[in-house]
Design a protein around this motif. Sequence first.
Motif, mmCIF file in Angstrom:
data_model
loop_
_atom_site.group_PDB
_atom_site.id
_atom_site.type_symbol
_atom_site.label_atom_id
_atom_site.label_comp_id
_atom_site.label_asym_id
_atom_site.label_seq_id
_atom_site.Cartn_x
_atom_site.Cartn_y
_atom_site.Cartn_z
ATOM 1 N N THR A 142 60.412 23.740 -34.302
ATOM 2 C CA THR A 142 61.089 24.580 -35.288
ATOM 3 C C THR A 142 62.492 24.050 -35.542
ATOM 4 O OG1 THR A 142 61.685 26.858 -35.837
ATOM 5 C CG2 THR A 142 62.027 26.158 -33.556
ATOM 6 N N ASP A 143 63.144 24.623 -36.517
ATOM 7 C CA ASP A 143 64.485 24.185 -36.884
ATOM 8 C C ASP A 143 65.277 25.406 -37.351
ATOM 9 O OD1 ASP A 143 66.638 22.588 -37.375
ATOM 10 O OD2 ASP A 143 65.916 21.804 -39.289
ATOM 11 N N PHE A 144 66.570 25.372 -37.097
ATOM 12 C CA PHE A 144 67.451 26.455 -37.529
ATOM 13 C C PHE A 144 68.358 25.922 -38.632
ATOM 14 C CE2 PHE A 144 66.303 27.500 -33.201
ATOM 15 C CZ PHE A 144 66.024 28.852 -33.266
ATOM 16 N N LYS A 145 68.312 26.570 -39.761
ATOM 17 C CA LYS A 145 69.149 26.148 -40.889
ATOM 18 C C LYS A 145 70.615 26.413 -40.573
ATOM 19 C CE LYS A 145 67.463 26.753 -44.960
ATOM 20 N NZ LYS A 145 67.317 25.371 -45.436
ATOM 21 N N PHE A 147 72.507 25.430 -38.097
ATOM 22 C CA PHE A 147 72.604 25.971 -36.740
ATOM 23 C C PHE A 147 74.037 25.925 -36.204
ATOM 24 C CE2 PHE A 147 72.621 25.038 -32.142
ATOM 25 C CZ PHE A 147 72.137 26.241 -31.681
ATOM 26 N N SER A 150 76.584 28.200 -37.785
ATOM 27 C CA SER A 150 76.354 29.640 -37.622
ATOM 28 C C SER A 150 76.655 30.144 -36.211
ATOM 29 C CB SER A 150 74.903 29.979 -37.980
ATOM 30 O OG SER A 150 73.996 29.306 -37.113
#
Length: 235
Positions: A142-145, A147, A150
């Motif tokens: 998965t990936d966090f936009k 990251f 934020s």
Amino acid sequence: MVKRKGHIIERIADMDNLREADREAQDGKVKKNRFIRRHNMHPEEDLIALREMILTFNFPPPEYSLMQVKSDAGKVRDIIKQKYFPWRILHHAIMRVIGEDVYKSLIYDTSACIKGKGLHFGVKRMKRFLRQYPEYKWFVKTDFKKFYQSIPHEVIIASLRRKFKDERFIKLIEIAVLSYNSEQELIEVLKNEIERKKRCSDWSIYKPTSRKFRGKPDRSCDEGTLPGEMPAPLL
């Protein structure tokens, strides 16, 4: 309880540390970066000035610029960068002092931007886990936009205070690393993401297939049959 370390500022401002940080920061970038070449015309003077900035917290106003980098997979990333002098030298000087302690606090399988722990390290670890636990057939990627942008700044400060007791060092981190405010940028990204999801989930915006790809309505029932054969019955 882990003993917290102090006197971090003095170690960062040490001239030998600044010289090594300068060498590391410009490794492989001299030819394509005019700011590094300009700095190299009087490096010792700049480093003495940087040392004074660190000890007095008298830094110039931070100036950020946007650079887009395309990965091997084709993903475009927005990189917010600062000028080479004094900021990028300062970043390397800080990591030369605290890097080992920060890396020790991470789990062993952390492999992002750590020397010796790149993509191949991650692949080898995953293969080892699959052999060790054959009952697990799947893993999630998965990936966090946005990251890093934020992460709440107070979380970073609290984490550093658990390891370092030098409050002047905490103030230096706030100036050198946490002075960029990405709040408005994140709001725009989230808005765009919400709109994108709405478009992807609203099937009413898609037009029906063009008529030329549909069955021909004027085609006779016996078209395509051989002489003497009966046409196929309609169902």
